[in-house]
Design a protein around this motif. Sequence first.
Motif, PDB file in Angstrom:
ATOM      1  N   GLY A  70       0.809  -1.216   0.000  1.00 28.71           N
ATOM      2  CA  GLY A  70       0.000   0.000   0.000  1.00 28.71           C
ATOM      3  C   GLY A  70       0.837   1.256   0.000  1.00 28.71           C
ATOM      4  N   GLN A  71       1.927   1.257   0.769  1.00 30.88           N
ATOM      5  CA  GLN A  71       2.790   2.438   0.815  1.00 30.88           C
ATOM      6  C   GLN A  71       3.529   2.638  -0.501  1.00 30.88           C
ATOM      7  N   ILE A  72       3.966   1.535  -1.103  1.00 32.01           N
ATOM      8  CA  ILE A  72       4.630   1.634  -2.401  1.00 32.01           C
ATOM      9  C   ILE A  72       3.645   2.152  -3.446  1.00 32.01           C
ATOM     10  N   LEU A  73       2.413   1.658  -3.411  1.00 27.85           N
ATOM     11  CA  LEU A  73       1.403   2.117  -4.363  1.00 27.85           C
ATOM     12  C   LEU A  73       1.154   3.613  -4.203  1.00 27.85           C
ATOM     13  N   ASP A  74       1.038   4.081  -2.963  1.00 22.97           N
ATOM     14  CA  ASP A  74       0.850   5.514  -2.719  1.00 22.97           C
ATOM     15  C   ASP A  74       2.034   6.320  -3.234  1.00 22.97           C
ATOM     16  N   ALA A  75       3.255   5.800  -2.986  1.00 15.57           N
ATOM     17  CA  ALA A  75       4.456   6.515  -3.418  1.00 15.57           C
ATOM     18  C   ALA A  75       4.542   6.579  -4.937  1.00 15.57           C
ATOM     19  N   LEU A  76       4.168   5.498  -5.615  1.00 18.93           N
ATOM     20  CA  LEU A  76       4.201   5.479  -7.078  1.00 18.93           C
ATOM     21  C   LEU A  76       3.141   6.415  -7.654  1.00 18.93           C
ATOM     22  N   ARG A  77       1.973   6.462  -7.024  1.00 12.69           N
ATOM     23  CA  ARG A  77       0.937   7.391  -7.485  1.00 12.69           C
ATOM     24  C   ARG A  77       1.398   8.836  -7.331  1.00 12.69           C
ATOM     25  N   THR A  78       2.053   9.112  -6.205  1.00  8.66           N
ATOM     26  CA  THR A  78       2.581  10.458  -5.990  1.00  8.66           C
ATOM     27  C   THR A  78       3.624  10.800  -7.041  1.00  8.66           C
ATOM     28  N   SER A  95      12.031  -5.638  -1.534  1.00  6.62           N
ATOM     29  CA  SER A  95      12.188  -6.562  -2.653  1.00  6.62           C
ATOM     30  C   SER A  95      11.321  -6.101  -3.818  1.00  6.62           C
ATOM     31  N   ALA A  96      11.490  -6.776  -4.946  1.00  9.45           N
ATOM     32  CA  ALA A  96      10.719  -6.415  -6.138  1.00  9.45           C
ATOM     33  C   ALA A  96       9.250  -6.791  -6.011  1.00  9.45           C
ATOM     34  N   THR A  97       8.932  -7.727  -5.120  1.00 11.89           N
ATOM     35  CA  THR A  97       7.557  -8.249  -5.055  1.00 11.89           C
ATOM     36  C   THR A  97       6.503  -7.181  -4.765  1.00 11.89           C
ATOM     37  N   PRO A  98       6.615  -6.386  -3.688  1.00 15.68           N
ATOM     38  CA  PRO A  98       5.562  -5.388  -3.447  1.00 15.68           C
ATOM     39  C   PRO A  98       5.528  -4.303  -4.514  1.00 15.68           C
ATOM     40  N   VAL A  99       6.683  -3.998  -5.100  1.00 16.97           N
ATOM     41  CA  VAL A  99       6.711  -3.007  -6.182  1.00 16.97           C
ATOM     42  C   VAL A  99       5.970  -3.552  -7.394  1.00 16.97           C
ATOM     43  N   ARG A 100       6.236  -4.817  -7.725  1.00 18.05           N
ATOM     44  CA  ARG A 100       5.574  -5.441  -8.869  1.00 18.05           C
ATOM     45  C   ARG A 100       4.062  -5.489  -8.653  1.00 18.05           C
ATOM     46  N   GLU A 101       3.648  -5.833  -7.436  1.00 18.04           N
ATOM     47  CA  GLU A 101       2.218  -5.894  -7.141  1.00 18.04           C
ATOM     48  C   GLU A 101       1.578  -4.513  -7.265  1.00 18.04           C
ATOM     49  N   ALA A 102       2.281  -3.483  -6.781  1.00 13.17           N
ATOM     50  CA  ALA A 102       1.757  -2.120  -6.889  1.00 13.17           C
ATOM     51  C   ALA A 102       1.681  -1.693  -8.353  1.00 13.17           C
ATOM     52  N   GLN A 146      -1.298  -3.139 -10.025  1.00 14.14           N
ATOM     53  CA  GLN A 146      -2.498  -2.376  -9.700  1.00 14.14           C
ATOM     54  C   GLN A 146      -2.593  -1.123 -10.563  1.00 14.14           C
ATOM     55  N   LEU A 147      -1.463  -0.453 -10.755  1.00 12.13           N
ATOM     56  CA  LEU A 147      -1.453   0.737 -11.609  1.00 12.13           C
ATOM     57  C   LEU A 147      -1.773   0.366 -13.063  1.00 12.13           C
ATOM     58  N   ALA A 148      -1.380  -0.836 -13.471  1.00  8.04           N
ATOM     59  CA  ALA A 148      -1.720  -1.290 -14.823  1.00  8.04           C
ATOM     60  C   ALA A 148      -3.234  -1.475 -14.954  1.00  8.04           C
ATOM     61  N   LEU A 149      -3.869  -2.016 -13.897  1.00  7.37           N
ATOM     62  CA  LEU A 149      -5.319  -2.167 -13.911  1.00  7.37           C
ATOM     63  C   LEU A 149      -6.006  -0.805 -13.968  1.00  7.37           C
ATOM     64  N   GLU A 150      -5.388   0.207 -13.358  1.00 11.52           N
ATOM     65  CA  GLU A 150      -5.962   1.554 -13.342  1.00 11.52           C
ATOM     66  C   GLU A 150      -5.679   2.311 -14.636  1.00 11.52           C
ATOM     67  N   GLY A 151      -4.804   1.748 -15.478  1.00  7.86           N
ATOM     68  CA  GLY A 151      -4.503   2.395 -16.747  1.00  7.86           C
ATOM     69  C   GLY A 151      -3.343   3.367 -16.704  1.00  7.86           C
ATOM     70  N   ALA A 152      -2.609   3.398 -15.584  1.00  4.91           N
ATOM     71  CA  ALA A 152      -1.500   4.342 -15.464  1.00  4.91           C
ATOM     72  C   ALA A 152      -0.243   3.839 -16.153  1.00  4.91           C
TER      73      ALA A 152
END
Length: 274
Positions: A77-85, A110-117, A120-126
Amino acid sequence: MRTAAVRVPAQPQAVDVDRERGVAAPGASAVAAATGAAEPPAVGAEVRGEHTHSEAPIPRPRAEGARPVVQRASVRGQILDALRTALVAGELAPGEVYSAPVLGERFGVSATPVREAMQQLALEGAVEVVPNRGFRVVERGTRELAELAEIRALIEVPVMLRLARTVPAARWSELRPLADATVRAASLGCRATYAESDRVFHRAVLALAGNSQLVRIADDLHRRAQWPLVGGPATRGRADLVADAAEHTALLEALVAQDLTVVQSLVREHFAGA
């Protein structure tokens, strides 16, 4: 390939890499349940972004020992927020490809949470998946931004007009601190900071309709409208942000006065200007 630095807010504790790999530690069971420490099953090579031999490293902070760290409680979740920012701030540039391992090194995970985030961004179209390389930030033009503004207006204008007729003035006054917060954020000149306060204000207004699905869909459209355009400026100027924030205050005043004509005009202009 150009790689932009991604800012992550400093957290009080660094990530325990052993926990990331599933090694027992105090509280590790709760961490594993929240983040899914193990590798996701049957993830194809096309979405793993493992090939990094040609990718330039992301710059680290200059101060010795300084490293962005993330609390393990919700790494993904934190990685996803950071990538969105980073997307909103233009630090992840349209058209550029970023791999999960290199971004993970930047975040200290590790790469795992980044890849998962990123998925999610791919699903959102980013972003979009680039087989064996990572994820490319989607390139958007002014046409897509105009389409988003049109859809937002079709959804939100009728809702706000209905709310203007039915919501008491006192309820609108309760939202004044949120409008003031957007003005303060705009004065900082930081697009990412302003973007978050802007979404908070709009969510609060639409929440008065009592329709959670409406709020979720509108928030998704709002977030998409905040991504930078290809070939455009990385950030909006301070003056643009301040003018945008001032429209929130004007909108509240029109809602309190139940001036439907002004409400409709302000909302449409606000979407178009965003």
